[in-house]
Design a protein around this motif. Structure first.
Motif, PDB file in Angstrom:
ATOM      1  N   LEU A 102       0.807  -1.217   0.000  1.00  0.00           N
ATOM      2  CA  LEU A 102       0.000   0.000   0.000  1.00  0.00           C
ATOM      3  C   LEU A 102       0.846   1.274   0.000  1.00  0.00           C
ATOM      4  O   LEU A 102       0.333   2.345  -0.316  1.00  0.00           O
ATOM      5  N   THR A 130      -1.406   8.240  -5.182  1.00  0.00           N
ATOM      6  CA  THR A 130      -2.568   7.444  -5.562  1.00  0.00           C
ATOM      7  C   THR A 130      -3.749   8.383  -5.738  1.00  0.00           C
ATOM      8  O   THR A 130      -4.048   9.183  -4.847  1.00  0.00           O
ATOM      9  N   GLU A 146      -4.197  -4.569  -5.028  1.00  0.00           N
ATOM     10  CA  GLU A 146      -3.023  -3.705  -5.135  1.00  0.00           C
ATOM     11  C   GLU A 146      -3.213  -2.427  -4.329  1.00  0.00           C
ATOM     12  O   GLU A 146      -2.257  -1.803  -3.877  1.00  0.00           O
ATOM     13  N   HIS A 147      -4.457  -2.025  -4.153  1.00  0.00           N
ATOM     14  CA  HIS A 147      -4.789  -0.846  -3.366  1.00  0.00           C
ATOM     15  C   HIS A 147      -6.043  -1.166  -2.568  1.00  0.00           C
ATOM     16  O   HIS A 147      -6.625  -2.254  -2.694  1.00  0.00           O
ATOM     17  N   VAL A 162      -8.909   4.001  -9.711  1.00  0.00           N
ATOM     18  CA  VAL A 162      -7.656   4.278  -8.999  1.00  0.00           C
ATOM     19  C   VAL A 162      -6.483   4.226  -9.970  1.00  0.00           C
ATOM     20  O   VAL A 162      -6.371   3.325 -10.793  1.00  0.00           O
ATOM     21  N   PHE A 189      -2.053   5.396 -10.363  1.00  0.00           N
ATOM     22  CA  PHE A 189      -0.818   5.799  -9.670  1.00  0.00           C
ATOM     23  C   PHE A 189      -0.014   6.801 -10.498  1.00  0.00           C
ATOM     24  O   PHE A 189       1.152   7.064 -10.192  1.00  0.00           O
TER      25      PHE A 189
END
Length: 205
Positions: free
Chosen positions: A33, A39, A166-167, A188, A190
Motif C-alpha cells: 500500500l 494514488t 493492489e490498493h 484508482v 498511480f
C-alpha cells in the motif's frame, strides 16, 4: 478422449493446489500500500444511519501522497475539500474561510484524523498500536479487520475493515451504536507520479 480430458483437468487442479496465491503478511500489506508515492481515484461514501430510512451518499475524488497527506474533494451532495497532513486538518468550503485544526487546538479531532491517514496509507505499524489486526486472503484479494483495543476508539468503533488487492477497494466503519459507513474506491491510478501545481497549492506547498 474423455479420460484424457479428465487427466488434464486433474493436473490443472494439482497445479492450483501446489502453487496457491501468495498469502500476505501485515508487513507485505504495508509495503504494497505504500509502494506508490501518489494514488488518485474516485470515491463513493454511503453512510447508513439507524435514524434514517435512506442512506446518505456522497461522491468525489481523492489524492493520497505518501509525503504530503490526503486530499479529499467531495463533489456531491455539496462541494467540500478536506486536506489532512501530519500536522493539520483543513476544511475548505467555497465562499468560506478555511477551517484549520491542529493537535493543540483540538487533540481529539486530530487524533481521529491521524488515524484515518494511517488507514489510507496502510501504516500497519501505527495501526497495530491502536487495534488488534486480523489479515486474511492473498495478494489477489485481502481482507483486514481492525478491532479497537481501548478508548476512545472502542467507544466509537466496533471494528473497521479494509479490503482490496493492489490498493484499498473498500473501507467500512462499523460504529458501536449500530451505524456504519462504506467507502468504495474506483478509477484508482498511480500516475502522474508527482503533484500538479494546483495539488501542491491544496497542500500549502
Amino acid at each position: 478422449m474423455l479420460n484424457k480430458c479428465r487427466r488434464l483437468f486433474s493436473a490443472l487442479l494439482l497445479f492450483v493446489c501446489v502453487f496457491p496465491a501468495h498469502a500476505l503478511t501485515l508487513s507485505d500489506l504495508q509495503t504494497r500500500l505504500s509502494a506508490h508515492d501518489i494514488t488518485r481515484g474516485d470515491f463513493t461514501q454511503t453512510r447508513h444511519l439507524a435514524m434514517l430510512d435512506m442512506p446518505l451518499v456522497s461522491q468525489g475524488a481523492f489524492l493520497l501522497s505518501q509525503t504530503d497527506g490526503l486530499l479529499w474533494q467531495q463533489a456531491t451532495p455539496f462541494p467540500l475539500s478536506l486536506v489532512l497532513t501530519g500536522k493539520t486538518l483543513t476544511q475548505r468550503i467555497p465562499g468560506q474561510a478555511d477551517n484549520i485544526v491542529n493537535a493543540d487546538d483540538n487533540p481529539m479531532v486530530f487524533y481521529f484524523s491521524r488515524l484515518f491517514l494511517s488507514l489510507f496509507q496502510g501504516d500497519t505499524d501505527a495501526l497495530a498500536a491502536q487495534f488488534d489486526l486480523k489479515l486474511t486472503g492473498s495478494t489477489e484479494k485481502w481482507h483486514l479487520v481492525l478491532t479497537p483495543k481501548q478508548p476512545p476508539l472502542s467507544q466509537v468503533f466496533k471494528e473497521i475493515t479494509l479490503q482490496g488487492a493492489e490498493h484499498i477497494d473498500m473501507l467500512t466503519l462499523h460504529e458501536v451504536r449500530g451505524d456504519h459507513s462504506e467507502i468504495r474506491f474506483t478509477k484508482v491510478t498511480f500516475t502522474p507520479t508527482s503533484l500538479t501545481e494546483e495539488e501542491q497549492g491544496e497542500f500549502g506547498d
